[in-house]
Design a protein around this motif. Structure first.
Motif, mmCIF file in Angstrom:
data_model
loop_
_atom_site.group_PDB
_atom_site.id
_atom_site.type_symbol
_atom_site.label_atom_id
_atom_site.label_comp_id
_atom_site.label_asym_id
_atom_site.label_seq_id
_atom_site.Cartn_x
_atom_site.Cartn_y
_atom_site.Cartn_z
ATOM 1 N N THR A 100 0.839 -1.201 0.000
ATOM 2 C CA THR A 100 0.000 0.000 0.000
ATOM 3 C C THR A 100 0.874 1.252 0.000
ATOM 4 O O THR A 100 0.580 2.255 -0.658
ATOM 5 N N ARG A 101 1.937 1.199 0.777
ATOM 6 C CA ARG A 101 2.853 2.337 0.900
ATOM 7 C C ARG A 101 3.550 2.614 -0.435
ATOM 8 O O ARG A 101 3.646 3.742 -0.895
ATOM 9 N N LYS A 102 4.025 1.546 -1.053
ATOM 10 C CA LYS A 102 4.741 1.723 -2.328
ATOM 11 C C LYS A 102 3.813 2.323 -3.388
ATOM 12 O O LYS A 102 4.232 3.138 -4.208
ATOM 13 N N GLU A 103 2.549 1.911 -3.328
ATOM 14 C CA GLU A 103 1.602 2.479 -4.303
ATOM 15 C C GLU A 103 1.443 3.978 -4.095
ATOM 16 O O GLU A 103 1.368 4.731 -5.058
ATOM 17 N N ILE A 104 1.397 4.398 -2.834
ATOM 18 C CA ILE A 104 1.290 5.843 -2.550
ATOM 19 C C ILE A 104 2.514 6.558 -3.125
ATOM 20 O O ILE A 104 2.397 7.590 -3.792
ATOM 21 N N TRP A 105 3.686 6.001 -2.887
ATOM 22 C CA TRP A 105 4.912 6.647 -3.374
ATOM 23 C C TRP A 105 4.905 6.741 -4.900
ATOM 24 O O TRP A 105 5.269 7.762 -5.476
ATOM 25 N N THR A 142 6.949 -2.232 9.225
ATOM 26 C CA THR A 142 6.510 -3.013 8.065
ATOM 27 C C THR A 142 6.108 -4.418 8.499
ATOM 28 O O THR A 142 5.078 -4.949 8.072
ATOM 29 N N GLN A 143 6.905 -5.011 9.375
ATOM 30 C CA GLN A 143 6.602 -6.379 9.795
ATOM 31 C C GLN A 143 5.331 -6.421 10.648
ATOM 32 O O GLN A 143 4.574 -7.385 10.590
ATOM 33 N N VAL A 144 5.118 -5.376 11.427
ATOM 34 C CA VAL A 144 3.888 -5.285 12.220
ATOM 35 C C VAL A 144 2.679 -5.247 11.272
ATOM 36 O O VAL A 144 1.680 -5.931 11.487
ATOM 37 N N VAL A 145 2.798 -4.464 10.200
ATOM 38 C CA VAL A 145 1.706 -4.395 9.224
ATOM 39 C C VAL A 145 1.509 -5.758 8.566
ATOM 40 O O VAL A 145 0.389 -6.260 8.449
ATOM 41 N N GLU A 146 2.604 -6.377 8.178
ATOM 42 C CA GLU A 146 2.501 -7.660 7.477
ATOM 43 C C GLU A 146 1.945 -8.759 8.378
ATOM 44 O O GLU A 146 1.308 -9.697 7.916
ATOM 45 N N GLU A 147 2.162 -8.632 9.668
ATOM 46 C CA GLU A 147 1.674 -9.641 10.607
ATOM 47 C C GLU A 147 0.145 -9.673 10.635
ATOM 48 O O GLU A 147 -0.470 -10.709 10.866
ATOM 49 N N GLY A 148 -0.465 -8.522 10.382
ATOM 50 C CA GLY A 148 -1.925 -8.489 10.269
ATOM 51 C C GLY A 148 -2.624 -8.040 11.533
ATOM 52 O O GLY A 148 -2.150 -8.258 12.652
ATOM 53 N N GLY A 149 -3.749 -7.396 11.339
ATOM 54 C CA GLY A 149 -4.582 -6.971 12.465
ATOM 55 C C GLY A 149 -4.429 -5.503 12.797
ATOM 56 O O GLY A 149 -5.207 -4.956 13.572
ATOM 57 N N GLY A 198 -4.060 -3.009 10.319
ATOM 58 C CA GLY A 198 -4.211 -2.250 9.083
ATOM 59 C C GLY A 198 -3.308 -2.750 7.977
ATOM 60 O O GLY A 198 -2.558 -3.716 8.131
ATOM 61 N N GLU A 199 -3.402 -2.047 6.854
ATOM 62 C CA GLU A 199 -2.681 -2.476 5.649
ATOM 63 C C GLU A 199 -1.425 -1.652 5.409
ATOM 64 O O GLU A 199 -0.704 -1.876 4.449
#
Ligand code: NFS
Length: 668
Positions: free
Chosen positions: A174-179, A531-538, A540-541
């Motif tokens: 999601t972040r890369k898409e914003i960039w 990033t890893q917290v996001v990837e872990e899930g729960g 947000g994206e």
């Protein structure tokens, strides 16, 4: 300045909360010596420059825009001028971190080729993981062969002209898409710095938002480029940190041993001096000169590099560099790059201390220059240590404050992952669960410098204490981390200060509530954790959804603005203290707060007052919790059953545990 002309300055107690610093400031006063503290008292900041309303970019000026509606000689508005000043500072900060990364990459290259005397690959696992990520083949190849390819790819990142930085690919999708959508994806590390210098030259980019977008992109080229390269390659060469016992503050200096202080930033030098300090022939030589041993200590981030990896003592943070010399016990202060005060050699003239510059980039008038080169690093390191030993018999009166604290630093993201995963399930699940349940309200990264414009360490100390009470997990780097070390926050005992929920989690996982993650370039580790917290899930994206805030309450360097920019561009809310360098323009203030929040999810605000800073941090964390649909933070729910409740949870399967914690199954 003659003593009688000096304005009345602050007392030692008003200058620093640190008793070691206070003692040395009294000593400085006795000896009639200046320090950054007294110079700050005697030098008011220029009010026009401080707010960002002075333009020195061409020589029709400098133009000072002191009234509403004024423009520079060329017609430049206050928006343009404030934005240009900010962007140039980001470029300088990004250049400094990144050039440090470049030097580490050249050391890895020379190591791979067998041309770097004394260096070796200490974390081959990390080297191989990075190689695979970068598309370097690892099968049937030696670590050294792989290191050459990895180093060359990293070096090429600096000169890359088009495309996207390799390590930026680590960010959440999601972040890369914003960039990509906003044109913020960094193309090449050097390119983004040069881009800012070009577009802020007279007569180029004169649209504040557009200029500031370039600052975000250059920031990203640092955080997800130069700094990340510095961190990863330093781990490969010197070892990935894991918790280790160390000591912090001026009391680490020894009155009967040769004291060598390494000060600056690059681990290449400090690591080699560390090895030289235990050379038997040099130890013997020290004894011959009447010393009981050789004691190595650090200041600033080069100290963090050796503290988090080998537990080498830290004599203190930024404002301790002069105070260390005033002890009279420093036989050599060996500096490389960044955050080194020019005052050191002049101050050292009052003592026996030898100030030794080592970087091809840094000479200081009146300092001794012994140039460092990775190809003959060990020989040079030994010469430097020998010089310090030679200086030991020249000591005069010594006064070392009897003040030091134990610390346990070394929380790399790899170790945090292992520490949490080691308890029950792999990766960041327990941290995410704890945030989701409200036991941990959110996460704050407290980073950055000391600044003599404020009482040293006061805001670091205040904010860490208050955040712990509010069940906020604190991660730290740089001089902020050293400050926390001084006040006992980098030990398990800091749990006493933590709120009930945070305490439960720390007790259950063995994690202290304040994690020292390394030097300032290691803020890249915080990006990885997020990033890893996001990837872990729960949670947000994207990073912007995580209840987390970055703060640099006592910042002073341009590097802090580069870090703030890449954190904001990565989706984080960043608060800086001390002063507001964009105050002159409401438009720029709006762009970097509301404007960026809407466009990139993160923002930068300058907040001078610590209570207001705390209020905004907690408000933001709670806002992010609410947006994720997480339960409202309620400390009364936790802590009653403490370990017992956590132990019950540990017995459960992850799905059951998620349900027990927040009433619904885990979303992953
Ligand atoms: Ni960071 Fe490290 Fe300290 Fe500030 Fe300087 S040492 S790179 S800039 S003063 S935290």
């Amino acid at each position: 300045m003659a003593a009688e002309k000096k304005k009345k300055g602050r007392t030692p107690e008003e200058s620093s909360i640190d008793p070691a610093a206070q003692e040395m400031l009294v000593r400085a006063e006795e000896l009639g010596l200046e320090t950054a503290f007294s110079r700050a008292d005697n030098m008011k900041p220029c009010p026009i420059g401080a707010k960002g309303q002075c333009c020195k970019i061409c020589f029709m000026g400098p133009c000072r825009l002191t009234k509403d509606g004024m423009t520079g000689v060329c017609g430049a508005t206050i928006e343009t001028i404030t934005a240009r000043n900010f962007a140039r500072a980001v470029a300088a900060g990004a250049a400094s971190h990144s050039d440090h990364g470049r030097d580490v990459a050249f050391t890895l290259l020379a190591t791979g080729k067998g041309e770097a005397q004394g260096y070796q690959i200490r974390d081959p696992g990390k080297l191989r993981r990075l190689a695979e990520e970068l598309g370097v083949s690892t099968a049937d190849r030696t670590n050294e062969e792989i290191a050459v390819d990895v180093a060359e790819i990293c070096i090429a990142q600096f000169g890359q002209q088009k495309g996207e930085l390799a390590m930026a690919q680590r960010a959440p999708e999601t972040r890369k898409e914003i960039w990509r959508k906003l044109g913020l994806m960094p193309r090449g590390i050097d390119r983004e710095v040069v881009d800012i210098l070009h577009r802020t030259h007279m007569g180029d980019d004169q649209d504040a938002e557009h200029i500031l977008d370039a600052a975000l992109r250059a920031g990203l080229s640092d955080g997800w480029g130069g700094s990340m390269i510095a961190t990863d390659l330093s781990d490969i060469l010197f070892g990935t940190p894991s918790p280790i016992l160390g000591e912090v503050n001026l009391g680490v200096l020894k009155d009967d041993e040769v004291n060598i202080i390494v000060h600056g930033h690059e681990p290449t030098l400090s690591q080699m001096i560390l090895v030289a300090c235990s050379e038997p022939d040099l130890l013997k030589y020290a004894e011959e000169k009447g010393a009981k041993g050789i004691n190595l200590a650090g200041i600033c981030c080069t100290s963090n590099e050796t503290l988090v990896r080998q537990g080498v003592a830290s004599a203190g943070n930024f404002l301790h560099q002069e105070l260390a010399i005033i002890t009279g016990a420093v036989d050599a202060m060996v500096v490389d790059v960044q955050c080194i005060m020019q005052a050191l050699p002049q101050l050292a003239k009052n003592f026996h201390t030898e100030v030794i510059t080592t970087s091809p980039k840094v000479k200081i008038t009146d300092a001794t220059h012994m140039e460092f080169d990775e190809h003959s690093a060990f020989d040079i390191a030994k010469q430097i240590v020998r010089k310090a030993i030679d200086n030991f018999p020249n000591r005069g009166k010594v006064q070392i404050p009897d003040v030091k604290s134990d610390v346990v630093p070394g929380f790399s993201h790899e170790y945090i992952n292992y520490m949490l995963g080691g308890t029950y399930r792999g990766s960041f699940r327990p941290l995410n669960d704890a945030i989701m349940s409200g036991r941990i309200r959110g996460v704050v990264a407290d980073v950055g410098c000391n600044n003599p414009r404020m009482q040293q360490d006061f805001q670091h100390d205040y904010l860490v204490r208050e955040l712990l009470k509010q069940d906020v997990l604190v991660v730290q780097t740089g001089c902020g981390a050293i400050a926390s070390g001084k006040y006992g926050f980098l030990l398990g005992e800091a749990l006493e200060l933590a709120g009930p929920g945070l305490r439960e989690i720390c007790e259950a996982t063995g994690m202290p509530p304040v994690l020292h993650m390394g030097s300032c370039v290691d803020n890249s580790r915080i990006l990885t954790v997020l990033t890893q917290v996001v990837e872990e899930g729960g949670l947000g994206e994207d990073i912007s959804e995580v209840p987390a805030v970055g703060i640099a309450p006592e910042w002073m360097s341009e590097k802090a603005l580069a870090i703030a920019s890449y954190c904001a561009a990565s989706g984080a809310y960043v608060i800086l203290g001390i002063t507001d360098p964009i105050e002159a323009s409401n438009t720029v203030t709006e762009i970097m707060s509301k404007g960026w929040e809407e466009r990139v999810g993160g923002k930068i605000e300058f907040v001078i007052e610590e209570e207001e800073m705390l209020r905004r941090i907690l408000e933001h964390i709670d806002k992010k919790r609410a947006a994720l649909g997480l339960p409202e933070y309620d400390p009364t729910k936790f802590g009653q059953s403490g370990d017992k409740r956590m132990n019950e949870l540990l017995e459960l399967k992850p799905e059951e545990r998620a349900e027990a914690l927040y009433g619904q199954p885990a979303s992953d």
